[in-house]
Design a protein around this motif. Structure first.
Motif, short mmCIF file in Angstrom:
data_model
loop_
_atom_site.label_atom_id
_atom_site.label_comp_id
_atom_site.label_asym_id
_atom_site.label_seq_id
_atom_site.Cartn_x
_atom_site.Cartn_y
_atom_site.Cartn_z
N ALA A 234 0.85 -1.19 0.00
CA ALA A 234 0.00 0.00 0.00
C ALA A 234 0.88 1.24 0.00
O ALA A 234 1.87 1.32 0.73
N GLY A 235 0.56 2.19 -0.86
CA GLY A 235 1.29 3.44 -0.93
C GLY A 235 2.52 3.41 -1.84
O GLY A 235 3.13 4.44 -2.09
N ALA A 236 2.91 2.22 -2.31
CA ALA A 236 4.08 2.10 -3.19
C ALA A 236 3.68 2.39 -4.63
O ALA A 236 2.52 2.31 -5.00
N ARG A 237 4.67 2.71 -5.45
CA ARG A 237 4.44 2.96 -6.86
C ARG A 237 4.97 1.81 -7.70
O ARG A 237 6.08 1.33 -7.46
N LEU A 238 4.17 1.39 -8.68
CA LEU A 238 4.57 0.34 -9.60
C LEU A 238 4.81 0.98 -10.96
O LEU A 238 3.98 1.74 -11.46
N ALA A 239 5.96 0.71 -11.56
CA ALA A 239 6.30 1.24 -12.88
C ALA A 239 6.94 0.12 -13.70
O ALA A 239 7.41 -0.88 -13.15
N PHE A 240 6.94 0.31 -15.02
CA PHE A 240 7.57 -0.65 -15.91
C PHE A 240 8.60 0.06 -16.76
O PHE A 240 8.39 1.19 -17.21
N ARG A 241 9.73 -0.60 -16.96
CA ARG A 241 10.82 -0.06 -17.76
C ARG A 241 11.11 -1.03 -18.90
O ARG A 241 11.29 -2.23 -18.68
N LEU A 242 11.14 -0.52 -20.13
CA LEU A 242 11.48 -1.33 -21.29
C LEU A 242 12.99 -1.50 -21.32
O LEU A 242 13.73 -0.55 -21.50
N ASP A 243 13.46 -2.74 -21.09
CA ASP A 243 14.89 -3.02 -21.05
C ASP A 243 15.44 -3.45 -22.40
O ASP A 243 16.60 -3.20 -22.71
N ASP A 244 14.62 -4.14 -23.19
CA ASP A 244 15.08 -4.65 -24.48
C ASP A 244 13.86 -4.86 -25.37
O ASP A 244 12.82 -5.32 -24.91
#
Length: 77
Positions: free
Chosen positions: A48-58
């Motif tokens: 709870a309260g955390a941020r989820l993000a996605f990073r394109l690595d390849d």
């Protein structure tokens, strides 16, 4: 677990980040088109309260429609 609805992604490799820290990698199979959508399960817990993000690595472009965060369930003693 969380879910990610995406399109495109010719063999894209992504990192799921929780509060900026890489928590797991997510391979997204090629959908072959920008209009062919699929859902991938992301094995990561987001407190709870955390941020989820996605990073394109390849890979190439990935279109993200939405992210559905998983629900944390209390453990039973």
């Amino acid at each position: 677990m969380s879910a990610l609805r995406y399109s495109g992604a010719p063999g894209a490799q992504n990192s799921a980040l929780v509060d900026g820290v890489a928590a797991t990698t997510v391979a997204l199979p090629n959908q072959g088109s920008a209009t062919a959508w699929a859902t991938a399960t992301v094995p990561v817990r987001v407190p709870a309260g955390a941020r989820l993000a996605f990073r394109l690595d390849d890979g190439y472009v990935v279109w993200i429609d939405y992210i559905t965060p998983g629900q944390l369930r209390p453990s039973r003693s």
